[in-house]
Write an enzyme that holds these catalytic residues in place. Sequence first.
Site, PDB file in Angstrom:
ATOM      1  N   SER A   1       0.821  -1.218   0.000  1.00 27.45           N
ATOM      2  CA  SER A   1       0.000   0.000   0.000  1.00 27.45           C
ATOM      3  C   SER A   1       0.852   1.265   0.000  1.00 27.45           C
ATOM      4  O   SER A   1       1.760   1.430   0.822  1.00 27.45           O
ATOM      5  CB  SER A   1      -0.931   0.014   1.217  1.00 27.45           C
ATOM      6  N   LEU A   2       0.526   2.182  -0.906  1.00 26.79           N
ATOM      7  CA  LEU A   2       1.248   3.460  -0.988  1.00 26.79           C
ATOM      8  C   LEU A   2       0.513   4.555  -0.205  1.00 26.79           C
ATOM      9  O   LEU A   2       0.948   5.700  -0.200  1.00 26.79           O
ATOM     10  CB  LEU A   2       1.400   3.885  -2.453  1.00 26.79           C
ATOM     11  N   SER A   3      -0.608   4.199   0.424  1.00 24.04           N
ATOM     12  CA  SER A   3      -1.383   5.212   1.155  1.00 24.04           C
ATOM     13  C   SER A   3      -0.566   5.919   2.233  1.00 24.04           C
ATOM     14  O   SER A   3      -0.689   7.146   2.384  1.00 24.04           O
ATOM     15  CB  SER A   3      -2.635   4.583   1.776  1.00 24.04           C
TER      16      SER A   3
ATOM     17  N   LYS B   1     -13.534  -4.578   2.581  1.00 26.30           N
ATOM     18  CA  LYS B   1     -14.487  -3.522   2.218  1.00 26.30           C
ATOM     19  C   LYS B   1     -15.957  -3.897   2.400  1.00 26.30           C
ATOM     20  O   LYS B   1     -16.759  -3.058   2.778  1.00 26.30           O
ATOM     21  CB  LYS B   1     -14.240  -3.065   0.786  1.00 26.30           C
TER      22      LYS B   1
ATOM     23  N   ASP C   1     -14.017   5.290  -3.020  1.00 32.86           N
ATOM     24  CA  ASP C   1     -13.472   4.616  -4.219  1.00 32.86           C
ATOM     25  C   ASP C   1     -14.216   5.045  -5.484  1.00 32.86           C
ATOM     26  O   ASP C   1     -13.586   5.315  -6.514  1.00 32.86           O
ATOM     27  CB  ASP C   1     -13.580   3.091  -4.087  1.00 32.86           C
TER      28      ASP C   1
ATOM     29  N   GLY D   1     -14.571  -7.815 -12.347  1.00 36.94           N
ATOM     30  CA  GLY D   1     -14.448  -7.810 -10.884  1.00 36.94           C
ATOM     31  C   GLY D   1     -15.597  -7.060 -10.238  1.00 36.94           C
ATOM     32  O   GLY D   1     -15.439  -6.443  -9.183  1.00 36.94           O
TER      33      GLY D   1
ATOM     34  N   THR E   1     -17.442 -15.005 -10.129  1.00 45.42           N
ATOM     35  CA  THR E   1     -18.684 -15.577  -9.606  1.00 45.42           C
ATOM     36  C   THR E   1     -19.831 -14.790 -10.242  1.00 45.42           C
ATOM     37  O   THR E   1     -20.160 -13.687  -9.793  1.00 45.42           O
ATOM     38  CB  THR E   1     -18.727 -15.449  -8.069  1.00 45.42           C
TER      39      THR E   1
ATOM     40  N   GLY F   1      -3.913   2.312 -11.443  1.00 45.11           N
ATOM     41  CA  GLY F   1      -4.778   2.782 -10.375  1.00 45.11           C
ATOM     42  C   GLY F   1      -4.221   3.884  -9.480  1.00 45.11           C
ATOM     43  O   GLY F   1      -4.878   4.269  -8.508  1.00 45.11           O
TER      44      GLY F   1
END
Length: 302
Positions: free
Chosen positions: A33-35, A84, A120, A145, A172, A272
Amino acid sequence: MKESYTLAELKNWDAKGKSPVRLGVFGDPVAHSLSPQMQNAALENVGLKERYGRFQIGAEELETGLELIRHLNFVGINLTLPHKTGALPLMTEVDEPARKSGAINTVLVEGEKLLGFNTDGPGFLHAIRTEFSVDLRDLRVLLLGAGGGAGRAIAMQCALENCERLVLVNRTLEKAQDLAKELAPYFAGSRVLGPVARLQAVPWDETSLRFQLANTDLVVNATSVGMKRSDPPLFPASLLAPHLMVYDTIYTPERTPLLAAAAGAGALGANGLSMLLHQGALSFEIWFGRKAPLDVMRAALL
Ligand code: NAP
């Protein structure tokens, strides 16, 4: 500050003096994670003393982790894979867009309350605008996705923007079909698109994707496929064509296999990082009620 903290360390928080880490990201895996670098640059820039850390928290540890931050004077938390959707019932309150998308990525601790939000979807909207100089509402979108947390948030944003067309694809299939039912009211209006439906959930197979991609402007990967070197391709590269814009929500590696395939086909592509930037800026605004220093955050990511 450590590279990342565990649940055991969170249980002993402040044991060795008050930690400035009062924000962070819960995830599994979380090391990529780059957060933290983006949020810590923002915190420093605006002169806030709080710091943002990485927390390696597994799905079975989420409830305890959230309970701990509620009592540790945390400002808030971001949630990433796989939390999430699982975090939703653990919130005291959830705002309307997050409830509709069925996923949260931002938690604000307010007294004893945990308030859930989703940045998001709006982050994705800003990212598409900045990367491709187009508006989501004008696009025919194919989303891979659609059953995951990020995928649901992106699909909801496409619906809110009333985009031209939305095709939902998921490993799915039932999850994509359920989401299509939920989103149907947003696509009830008439738009002239020829023989294709405005909203569809389709199986993940080559024949189906070949047909759908011919009626698509923007392809989005919201799966985790492409993060690991050993991951198989999402679909044969030969299905890509130069008219497409390709957005991969993954940002490590910087050039994902999907983006390499897009470049090979002469299509436009972006990773992203821009979504990460914009969703992070919106989270910062929820936590502190002030504008985020976007340029500082962008520079920290680059
Ligand atoms: P999630 O809730 O666990 O969802 C994972 C999604 O990937 C599901 O749709 C799942 O399909 C699908 N998937 C997993 N393995 C697969 C496989 N082998 N083949 C096909 N599909 C597969 O995760 P998430 O939080 O939504 O995150 C998904 C991705 O979005 C991650 O790569 C994450 O890095 C990225 N993301 C980026 C940003 C950003 O700011 N750039 C923000 C959020 C997320 P099933 O439903 O069939 O399990």
